[in-house]
Design a protein around this motif. Structure first.
Motif, PDB file in Angstrom:
ATOM      1  N   PRO A  11       0.798  -1.236   0.000  1.00 57.81           N
ATOM      2  CA  PRO A  11       0.000   0.000   0.000  1.00 57.81           C
ATOM      3  C   PRO A  11       0.828   1.282   0.000  1.00 57.81           C
ATOM      4  O   PRO A  11       0.523   2.226  -0.723  1.00 57.81           O
ATOM      5  CB  PRO A  11      -0.837  -0.112   1.269  1.00 57.81           C
ATOM      6  CG  PRO A  11      -0.959  -1.575   1.498  1.00 57.81           C
ATOM      7  CD  PRO A  11       0.353  -2.147   1.049  1.00 57.81           C
ATOM      8  N   ALA A  15       0.662   3.960  -2.934  1.00 54.86           N
ATOM      9  CA  ALA A  15       0.175   5.305  -2.606  1.00 54.86           C
ATOM     10  C   ALA A  15       1.181   6.390  -2.984  1.00 54.86           C
ATOM     11  O   ALA A  15       0.797   7.533  -3.235  1.00 54.86           O
ATOM     12  CB  ALA A  15      -0.164   5.398  -1.124  1.00 54.86           C
ATOM     13  N   SER A  47     -10.748  -8.970  -7.693  1.00 54.61           N
ATOM     14  CA  SER A  47      -9.984  -7.906  -7.044  1.00 54.61           C
ATOM     15  C   SER A  47     -10.673  -7.621  -5.716  1.00 54.61           C
ATOM     16  O   SER A  47     -11.901  -7.642  -5.641  1.00 54.61           O
ATOM     17  CB  SER A  47      -9.989  -6.638  -7.899  1.00 54.61           C
ATOM     18  OG  SER A  47      -9.259  -6.840  -9.082  1.00 54.61           O
ATOM     19  N   GLY A  49     -11.648  -5.298  -2.268  1.00 53.32           N
ATOM     20  CA  GLY A  49     -12.060  -3.930  -1.998  1.00 53.32           C
ATOM     21  C   GLY A  49     -11.050  -3.139  -1.182  1.00 53.32           C
ATOM     22  O   GLY A  49     -10.033  -3.659  -0.726  1.00 53.32           O
ATOM     23  N   ASP A  50     -11.373  -1.865  -0.977  1.00 58.35           N
ATOM     24  CA  ASP A  50     -10.508  -0.941  -0.257  1.00 58.35           C
ATOM     25  C   ASP A  50     -10.221  -1.425   1.163  1.00 58.35           C
ATOM     26  O   ASP A  50     -11.107  -1.927   1.859  1.00 58.35           O
ATOM     27  CB  ASP A  50     -11.149   0.443  -0.186  1.00 58.35           C
ATOM     28  CG  ASP A  50     -11.263   1.079  -1.563  1.00 58.35           C
ATOM     29  OD1 ASP A  50     -10.389   0.818  -2.408  1.00 58.35           O
ATOM     30  OD2 ASP A  50     -12.217   1.849  -1.777  1.00 58.35           O
ATOM     31  N   LEU A  51      -8.998  -1.223   1.592  1.00 58.79           N
ATOM     32  CA  LEU A  51      -8.547  -1.712   2.899  1.00 58.79           C
ATOM     33  C   LEU A  51      -9.359  -1.175   4.060  1.00 58.79           C
ATOM     34  O   LEU A  51      -9.545  -1.865   5.066  1.00 58.79           O
ATOM     35  CB  LEU A  51      -7.071  -1.363   3.109  1.00 58.79           C
ATOM     36  CG  LEU A  51      -6.076  -2.023   2.154  1.00 58.79           C
ATOM     37  CD1 LEU A  51      -4.670  -1.501   2.430  1.00 58.79           C
ATOM     38  CD2 LEU A  51      -6.124  -3.517   2.274  1.00 58.79           C
ATOM     39  N   GLU A  52      -9.873   0.046   3.961  1.00 61.24           N
ATOM     40  CA  GLU A  52     -10.609   0.609   5.101  1.00 61.24           C
ATOM     41  C   GLU A  52     -11.900  -0.134   5.389  1.00 61.24           C
ATOM     42  O   GLU A  52     -12.478   0.018   6.468  1.00 61.24           O
ATOM     43  CB  GLU A  52     -10.881   2.105   4.930  1.00 61.24           C
ATOM     44  CG  GLU A  52     -11.819   2.449   3.803  1.00 61.24           C
ATOM     45  CD  GLU A  52     -11.103   2.831   2.511  1.00 61.24           C
ATOM     46  OE1 GLU A  52     -11.809   3.201   1.569  1.00 61.24           O
ATOM     47  OE2 GLU A  52      -9.870   2.744   2.441  1.00 61.24           O
ATOM     48  N   ASN A  53     -12.361  -0.956   4.459  1.00 63.90           N
ATOM     49  CA  ASN A  53     -13.579  -1.740   4.672  1.00 63.90           C
ATOM     50  C   ASN A  53     -13.299  -3.183   5.084  1.00 63.90           C
ATOM     51  O   ASN A  53     -14.232  -3.961   5.254  1.00 63.90           O
ATOM     52  CB  ASN A  53     -14.449  -1.709   3.418  1.00 63.90           C
ATOM     53  CG  ASN A  53     -14.981  -0.324   3.144  1.00 63.90           C
ATOM     54  OD1 ASN A  53     -15.414   0.367   4.051  1.00 63.90           O
ATOM     55  ND2 ASN A  53     -14.932   0.102   1.895  1.00 63.90           N
ATOM     56  N   TRP A  54     -12.051  -3.546   5.243  1.00 61.85           N
ATOM     57  CA  TRP A  54     -11.702  -4.903   5.664  1.00 61.85           C
ATOM     58  C   TRP A  54     -11.982  -5.071   7.153  1.00 61.85           C
ATOM     59  O   TRP A  54     -11.864  -4.137   7.935  1.00 61.85           O
ATOM     60  CB  TRP A  54     -10.230  -5.177   5.416  1.00 61.85           C
ATOM     61  CG  TRP A  54      -9.843  -5.379   3.994  1.00 61.85           C
ATOM     62  CD1 TRP A  54     -10.435  -4.836   2.885  1.00 61.85           C
ATOM     63  CD2 TRP A  54      -8.751  -6.140   3.524  1.00 61.85           C
ATOM     64  NE1 TRP A  54      -9.769  -5.221   1.768  1.00 61.85           N
ATOM     65  CE2 TRP A  54      -8.726  -6.032   2.120  1.00 61.85           C
ATOM     66  CE3 TRP A  54      -7.783  -6.905   4.142  1.00 61.85           C
ATOM     67  CZ2 TRP A  54      -7.768  -6.665   1.328  1.00 61.85           C
ATOM     68  CZ3 TRP A  54      -6.835  -7.529   3.355  1.00 61.85           C
ATOM     69  CH2 TRP A  54      -6.830  -7.419   1.969  1.00 61.85           C
ATOM     70  N   ASP A  68     -11.091  -3.759  12.932  1.00 59.08           N
ATOM     71  CA  ASP A  68     -10.965  -3.057  11.661  1.00 59.08           C
ATOM     72  C   ASP A  68      -9.684  -3.441  10.944  1.00 59.08           C
ATOM     73  O   ASP A  68      -8.681  -3.754  11.577  1.00 59.08           O
ATOM     74  CB  ASP A  68     -10.943  -1.539  11.885  1.00 59.08           C
ATOM     75  CG  ASP A  68     -12.282  -1.009  12.338  1.00 59.08           C
ATOM     76  OD1 ASP A  68     -13.270  -1.744  12.233  1.00 59.08           O
ATOM     77  OD2 ASP A  68     -12.327   0.143  12.794  1.00 59.08           O
ATOM     78  N   GLY A  69      -9.755  -3.337   9.629  1.00 59.82           N
ATOM     79  CA  GLY A  69      -8.578  -3.426   8.787  1.00 59.82           C
ATOM     80  C   GLY A  69      -7.984  -4.797   8.652  1.00 59.82           C
ATOM     81  O   GLY A  69      -8.327  -5.716   9.386  1.00 59.82           O
ATOM     82  N   GLY A  79      -4.396  -8.063  -2.687  1.00 63.13           N
ATOM     83  CA  GLY A  79      -5.278  -7.155  -3.410  1.00 63.13           C
ATOM     84  C   GLY A  79      -6.195  -7.877  -4.372  1.00 63.13           C
ATOM     85  O   GLY A  79      -7.144  -7.303  -4.895  1.00 63.13           O
TER      86      GLY A  79
END
Length: 123
Positions: A11, A15, A47, A49-54, A68-69, A79
């Protein structure tokens, strides 16, 4: 034999890439994905999803604890994933080498891990 392919990225590296670099890199993925699927050996390709929703679920004191995460000990995060059915490890490696994370994205820390599956249950 079925094999699970895990496509990793880093990440922080991803980024730090300029938006134009990310767009250029990601635009190269669909043709490689299609080439891999064209083998007829890909059962699943996804693929993540976004890490903040893990969320991570763990047993704690007889109950399921949700945090979270992603929980990883490394800098790399999964990913994407794919499942292929191949007649041999060599065939599986050949197919997995077509995945974008095996060919591109060195600057984003991309990599593929190929794991033989002992058990597979489909609906």
């Amino acid at each position: 034999m079925k094999y699970l392919g895990l496509a990793y990225f880093t990440p922080e590296k991803f980024a730090s890439m300029a938006p134009d670099e990310v767009k250029k890199l990601v635009s190269q993925c669909p043709p490689l994905d299609e080439k891999m699927r064209a083998t007829g050996k890909v059962l699943v390709s996804a693929s993540l999803g976004d890490l903040e929703n893990w969320r991570t679920l763990r047993p704690r004191g007889g109950k399921t604890h949700v945090s979270d995460g992603p929980y990883t000990e490394s800098k790399e995060v999964v990913g994407g994933l794919f499942i292929i059915e191949a007649d041999s490890l060599d065939e599986a490696l050949t197919i997995a080498s077509l995945h974008p994370a095996a060919k591109l994205g060195e600057e984003g820390g991309w990599a593929v891990e190929l794991i033989p599956m002992d058990f597979y249950l489909a609906r």
